[in-house]
Design a protein around this motif. Structure first.
Motif, mmCIF file in Angstrom:
data_model
loop_
_atom_site.group_PDB
_atom_site.id
_atom_site.type_symbol
_atom_site.label_atom_id
_atom_site.label_comp_id
_atom_site.label_asym_id
_atom_site.label_seq_id
_atom_site.Cartn_x
_atom_site.Cartn_y
_atom_site.Cartn_z
ATOM 1 N N THR A 7 10.251 -32.850 43.630
ATOM 2 C CA THR A 7 11.755 -33.536 43.596
ATOM 3 C C THR A 7 12.728 -32.471 43.282
ATOM 4 O O THR A 7 12.828 -32.187 42.107
ATOM 5 C CB THR A 7 11.404 -34.551 42.538
ATOM 6 N N PRO A 8 13.696 -32.023 43.974
ATOM 7 C CA PRO A 8 13.589 -32.419 45.484
ATOM 8 C C PRO A 8 12.824 -31.564 46.275
ATOM 9 O O PRO A 8 12.012 -30.570 45.856
ATOM 10 C CB PRO A 8 15.156 -32.050 45.807
ATOM 11 N N GLY A 9 12.526 -31.802 47.430
ATOM 12 C CA GLY A 9 11.834 -30.883 48.329
ATOM 13 C C GLY A 9 11.400 -31.547 49.834
ATOM 14 O O GLY A 9 12.249 -32.617 49.963
ATOM 15 N N ASN A 10 10.291 -30.973 50.317
ATOM 16 C CA ASN A 10 10.066 -31.683 51.702
ATOM 17 C C ASN A 10 8.691 -31.705 51.814
ATOM 18 O O ASN A 10 8.090 -31.897 52.996
ATOM 19 C CB ASN A 10 10.624 -30.883 52.840
ATOM 20 N N ASN A 32 11.511 -36.873 47.418
ATOM 21 C CA ASN A 32 12.047 -35.615 48.147
ATOM 22 C C ASN A 32 13.516 -35.742 48.328
ATOM 23 O O ASN A 32 14.191 -34.546 48.423
ATOM 24 C CB ASN A 32 11.293 -35.703 49.479
ATOM 25 N N LEU A 33 13.862 -36.781 48.184
ATOM 26 C CA LEU A 33 15.392 -36.972 48.263
ATOM 27 C C LEU A 33 16.153 -37.002 46.996
ATOM 28 O O LEU A 33 17.441 -37.207 47.058
ATOM 29 C CB LEU A 33 15.674 -38.269 49.117
ATOM 30 N N ASN A 34 15.479 -36.415 46.063
ATOM 31 C CA ASN A 34 15.842 -36.030 44.630
ATOM 32 C C ASN A 34 16.088 -37.259 43.771
ATOM 33 O O ASN A 34 17.014 -37.205 42.867
ATOM 34 C CB ASN A 34 17.380 -35.302 45.000
ATOM 35 N N LEU A 44 17.820 -33.260 53.764
ATOM 36 C CA LEU A 44 16.598 -33.557 54.808
ATOM 37 C C LEU A 44 17.378 -34.718 55.586
ATOM 38 O O LEU A 44 16.858 -35.081 56.785
ATOM 39 C CB LEU A 44 15.592 -34.519 53.930
ATOM 40 N N ILE A 45 18.584 -35.219 55.264
ATOM 41 C CA ILE A 45 18.999 -36.375 56.416
ATOM 42 C C ILE A 45 19.840 -35.549 57.280
ATOM 43 O O ILE A 45 20.809 -34.826 57.091
ATOM 44 C CB ILE A 45 19.977 -37.325 55.448
ATOM 45 N N ILE A 58 21.369 -44.835 45.842
ATOM 46 C CA ILE A 58 21.500 -44.484 47.577
ATOM 47 C C ILE A 58 22.698 -43.436 47.696
ATOM 48 O O ILE A 58 22.427 -42.580 48.481
ATOM 49 C CB ILE A 58 22.124 -45.883 47.841
ATOM 50 N N SER A 59 23.645 -43.262 46.774
ATOM 51 C CA SER A 59 24.617 -42.088 46.762
ATOM 52 C C SER A 59 23.890 -41.055 46.558
ATOM 53 O O SER A 59 24.194 -40.016 47.262
ATOM 54 C CB SER A 59 25.533 -42.722 45.449
ATOM 55 N N THR A 60 22.885 -40.891 45.755
ATOM 56 C CA THR A 60 22.321 -39.688 45.452
ATOM 57 C C THR A 60 21.435 -39.197 46.707
ATOM 58 O O THR A 60 21.569 -37.990 46.898
ATOM 59 C CB THR A 60 21.344 -39.627 44.120
ATOM 60 N N LEU A 61 20.536 -40.096 47.200
ATOM 61 C CA LEU A 61 19.708 -39.517 48.178
ATOM 62 C C LEU A 61 20.444 -39.441 49.460
ATOM 63 O O LEU A 61 19.972 -38.335 50.315
ATOM 64 C CB LEU A 61 18.686 -40.612 48.459
#
Length: 234
Positions: free
Chosen positions: A112-115, A141-143, A178-179, A170-173
């Motif tokens: 967190t975060p990461g992949n 992963n999306l923080n 990754l998106i 939602i705003s954070t991710l």
């Protein structure tokens, strides 16, 4: 006749050994893309929905990683991740007892975060909340961190109803690297990876063993028939 019986026993033993080996697999892949899509396309996303896209699965024979029990093993697993910073490596293993520290009842873990993330295969296959579990770890992963809130995706204790994401979450991710965007919509690329204890024969190998066993069976039946029928000369 005895030679044929010996060959049959040998092939049967080989087949039994192969079946036992396949049963020794630790990680097995189960993806619930539909559930994950629904979570990352809920009303709060508006026009910014995220499509979950799974790549072809991979598997690695790593007996020491069928259970992730330490930081060292986590790092060894991470070294097997897909070498693409924008692709999530979703590992499936038999058990997890380390995630930032040792513990019990751990069914998933993620940077967190990461992949990189890891899932307990049995729980990931659960039809009620396997998709929620995968989405929860992906959100790390999306923080996104944990949030103790009933029905929230990031509640530390996973249940089938834990899928809600707040506007702040939602705003954070949506800021995660990754998106990706393909010109039409946003998406996340995921490669599922099974960590197994022993190799499994290729489908062609199973077919050849099956054909060989069948042919020997026919030969044995013919031999028995000939020996048992007094009207046939030998």
């Amino acid at each position: 006749m005895n030679q044929i019986k010996s060959l049959l026993r040998g092939v049967a033993a080989l087949l039994a050994g192969s079946l036992a080996a396949s049963g020794a697999m630790a990680g097995f892949i189960t993806t619930n893309e539909a559930k994950m899509d629904s979570i990352f396309s809920q009303a709060g996303f508006g026009a910014n929905t995220i499509d979950i896209r799974f790549n072809a699965p991979l598997s690695y024979v790593r007996p020491t990683l069928v259970g992730i029990d330490s930081l060292a093993e986590w790092n060894q697993m991470t070294a097997l991740a897909v070498p693409n910073a924008k692709t999530v490596s979703m590992f499936f293993t038999d058990s997890i007892s380390w995630c930032g520290g040792t513990g019990s009842n751990i069914i998933g873990c993620a940077d967190t975060p990461g992949n990189v993330l890891a899932l307990d295969s049995d729980w990931a296959a659960n039809p009620s909340f396997g998709g929620v579990l995968a989405a929860h770890e992906l959100a790390h992963n999306l923080n996104l961190g944990h949030l103790s809130s009933t029905n929230n995706l990031m509640n530390p204790t996973i249940g089938s109803n834990n899928s809600f994401l707040s506007s702040a979450q939602i705003s954070t991710l949506l800021q995660s690297p990754l998106i990706q965007f393909d010109g039409t919509r946003r998406y996340i690329s995921i490669t599922p990876i099974a960590l197994i204890a022993t190799a499994v024969p290729e489908p062609g190998s199973w077919l050849m063993m099956g054909l060989g066993l069948g042919a020997l069976g026919v030969a044995a039946r013919r031999g028995r028939c000939t020996a048992a029928d007094p009207t046939v000369t030998r």
